[in-house]
Design a protein around this motif. Structure first.
Motif, PDB file in Angstrom:
ATOM      1  N   ARG A 176     -32.904  17.735   2.364  1.00 43.11           N
ATOM      2  CA  ARG A 176     -32.777  18.682   3.474  1.00 43.11           C
ATOM      3  C   ARG A 176     -31.744  19.740   3.094  1.00 43.11           C
ATOM      4  N   GLU A 177     -32.038  20.996   3.398  1.00 35.91           N
ATOM      5  CA  GLU A 177     -31.078  22.068   3.075  1.00 35.91           C
ATOM      6  C   GLU A 177     -30.318  22.466   4.329  1.00 35.91           C
ATOM      7  N   GLU A 178     -29.025  22.606   4.196  1.00 37.40           N
ATOM      8  CA  GLU A 178     -28.222  23.072   5.336  1.00 37.40           C
ATOM      9  C   GLU A 178     -27.279  24.185   4.871  1.00 37.40           C
ATOM     10  N   LYS A 179     -27.120  25.185   5.762  1.00 37.56           N
ATOM     11  CA  LYS A 179     -26.112  26.223   5.491  1.00 37.56           C
ATOM     12  C   LYS A 179     -24.837  25.806   6.199  1.00 37.56           C
ATOM     13  N   VAL A 180     -23.758  25.775   5.454  1.00 36.47           N
ATOM     14  CA  VAL A 180     -22.513  25.263   6.017  1.00 36.47           C
ATOM     15  C   VAL A 180     -21.392  26.277   5.791  1.00 36.47           C
ATOM     16  N   LEU A 181     -20.647  26.526   6.863  1.00 33.00           N
ATOM     17  CA  LEU A 181     -19.427  27.339   6.738  1.00 33.00           C
ATOM     18  C   LEU A 181     -18.238  26.398   6.684  1.00 33.00           C
ATOM     19  N   VAL A 182     -17.410  26.549   5.681  1.00 33.04           N
ATOM     20  CA  VAL A 182     -16.171  25.765   5.591  1.00 33.04           C
ATOM     21  C   VAL A 182     -15.017  26.758   5.691  1.00 33.04           C
ATOM     22  N   ALA A 210     -18.807  23.941   9.894  1.00 30.41           N
ATOM     23  CA  ALA A 210     -19.917  23.928  10.844  1.00 30.41           C
ATOM     24  C   ALA A 210     -21.215  24.192  10.105  1.00 30.41           C
ATOM     25  N   VAL A 211     -22.236  23.405  10.460  1.00 33.47           N
ATOM     26  CA  VAL A 211     -23.585  23.703   9.966  1.00 33.47           C
ATOM     27  C   VAL A 211     -24.084  24.872  10.808  1.00 33.47           C
ATOM     28  N   ILE A 212     -24.577  25.925  10.157  1.00 32.84           N
ATOM     29  CA  ILE A 212     -24.931  27.105  10.956  1.00 32.84           C
ATOM     30  C   ILE A 212     -26.436  27.349  10.979  1.00 32.84           C
ATOM     31  N   LEU A 213     -26.858  27.928  12.088  1.00 31.38           N
ATOM     32  CA  LEU A 213     -28.248  28.326  12.258  1.00 31.38           C
ATOM     33  C   LEU A 213     -28.331  29.815  11.944  1.00 31.38           C
ATOM     34  N   TYR A 238     -20.691  28.181  -2.746  1.00 31.81           N
ATOM     35  CA  TYR A 238     -20.972  27.127  -3.713  1.00 31.81           C
ATOM     36  C   TYR A 238     -21.940  26.129  -3.095  1.00 31.81           C
ATOM     37  N   VAL A 239     -22.431  25.229  -3.934  1.00 30.67           N
ATOM     38  CA  VAL A 239     -23.424  24.248  -3.484  1.00 30.67           C
ATOM     39  C   VAL A 239     -22.847  22.854  -3.671  1.00 30.67           C
ATOM     40  N   HIS A 240     -23.077  21.984  -2.685  1.00 33.15           N
ATOM     41  CA  HIS A 240     -22.720  20.570  -2.870  1.00 33.15           C
ATOM     42  C   HIS A 240     -23.942  19.731  -2.521  1.00 33.15           C
ATOM     43  N   ILE A 241     -24.252  18.781  -3.409  1.00 34.50           N
ATOM     44  CA  ILE A 241     -25.470  17.991  -3.218  1.00 34.50           C
ATOM     45  C   ILE A 241     -25.121  16.549  -2.891  1.00 34.50           C
ATOM     46  N   ARG A 246     -28.721  18.957   0.750  1.00 32.47           N
ATOM     47  CA  ARG A 246     -28.097  19.979  -0.102  1.00 32.47           C
ATOM     48  C   ARG A 246     -27.362  20.944   0.817  1.00 32.47           C
ATOM     49  N   TRP A 247     -26.066  21.059   0.599  1.00 36.54           N
ATOM     50  CA  TRP A 247     -25.269  21.991   1.394  1.00 36.54           C
ATOM     51  C   TRP A 247     -25.096  23.287   0.618  1.00 36.54           C
ATOM     52  N   ASN A 248     -25.543  24.395   1.227  1.00 36.64           N
ATOM     53  CA  ASN A 248     -25.244  25.723   0.698  1.00 36.64           C
ATOM     54  C   ASN A 248     -24.022  26.213   1.467  1.00 36.64           C
ATOM     55  N   ILE A 249     -22.889  26.175   0.781  1.00 40.14           N
ATOM     56  CA  ILE A 249     -21.612  26.355   1.483  1.00 40.14           C
ATOM     57  C   ILE A 249     -21.065  27.761   1.275  1.00 40.14           C
TER      58      ILE A 249
END
Ligand code: SF4
Length: 290
Positions: A176-182, A210-213, A238-241, A246-249
């Motif tokens: 699953r792919e998620e866009k994440v703001l850190v 936060a996972v963002i929409l 950056y990406v963390h798996i 899969r987090w696209n951060i």
């Protein structure tokens, strides 16, 4: 081993210290299970490590494979430990097309292999490890060295040239792919850290994230946290798996006078705050000070 040399030390270690020691290894549930198991050993087994498969299975985090490995390698018991390597060897020997995710197949292999273990206690450890090694070094996934294999005269897959059809693996699920703001929120007191209350890495420390929409912005998220006055310093992607995600951060570094989180200096974070790698990567952004 240096920091927590006895089972009592592990059982009574503060969680934050334990997680700091484990930092960077991932699978934080393993650290928590280690501590739960240590508590069980202290309270239910009088401080003595259990020595049968049945009792080992009562320990938190110990499943059939781990119990088999400890029983045979540490205690010389005739108990098989079926890992991926052993599945590969065994399924090729029999041309067994049962998916390795089938629990009954695992049980069948554990029973069948345990029945052919050496009778001499001192050989059980070697037997378990030789099965692991055979799978890892000879019966390899793509190009098995069948001509060198000590089991080749009894191997159906070798005889029929079907080696690469076995073992039958369960279908891989797409990550699953998620866009994440850190957020690296820098206040006069230091950088903000909080406990994650849900989702992956629940219970761990994080830089507020936060996972963002689609359509959500860093400003929206900060406003939701009651922060209206801040200055953005820098962003970094950056990406963390994880195993299934899969987090696209996007790491967003902001400065603010106020934030509704506890804050720590960089030295405190480095020395005593455990941070999963997914968040620790952000520290590079701070340290670079670009
Ligand atoms: S003969 Fe080949 S396929 Fe069969 S167990 Fe040995 S290495 Fe694996």
């Amino acid at each position: 081993m240096n920091a927590l040399p006895t089972v009592e030390d592990l059982a009574y270690c503060e969680e934050e210290k334990l997680l700091k020691l484990w930092e960077g290894l991932g699978y934080y549930s393993r650290a928590r299970n280690l501590q739960k198991a240590a508590k069980q050993i202290v309270h239910e087994f009088d401080g003595v490590f259990p020595q049968t498969k049945e009792e080992l299975l009562k320990l938190a985090g110990v499943g059939s494979y781990t119990a088999g490995a400890i029983s045979s390698i540490a205690y010389g018991l005739p108990v098989a430990a079926v890992d991926g390597n052993v599945f590969r060897v065994a399924s090729r020997l029999e041309e067994n097309a049962t998916p390795i995710s089938d629990v009954k197949y695992r049980r069948y292999l554990e029973e069948t292999l345990s029945a052919v273990y050496p009778t001499d206690k001192k050989d059980c450890s070697d037997f378990t490890q030789s099965l692991f090694e055979l799978g890892a070094l000879v019966c390899k996934p793509r190009n098995p060295d069948c001509a060198l294999c000590p089991l080749n005269t009894m191997c159906r897959a070798y005889k029929n040239g079907t080696q690469t059809r076995f073992p039958v693996l369960p279908q891989k699920q797409a990550k699953r792919e998620e866009k994440v703001l850190v957020f690296l929120i820098e206040t006069p007191q230091g950088f903000c850290i909080r406990r994650r209350e849900e989702g992956v890495l629940k219970g761990m420390n994080e830089f507020p994230s936060a996972v963002i929409l689609d359509g959500e912005t860093p400003e929206n998220i900060l406003n939701e946290w009651g922060m209206y006055e801040f200055t953005e310093v820098k962003r970094k992607n950056y990406v963390h798996i994880f195993t299934h995600i899969r987090w696209n951060i996007t790491c967003v570094w902001v400065r603010a006078e106020y934030a509704p989180f506890d804050a720590y200096s960089l030295d405190e974070i480095e020395e005593s705050i455990s941070l999963p790698t997914a968040f620790k990567h952000c520290l590079g952004t701070i340290n670079e000070r670009i």
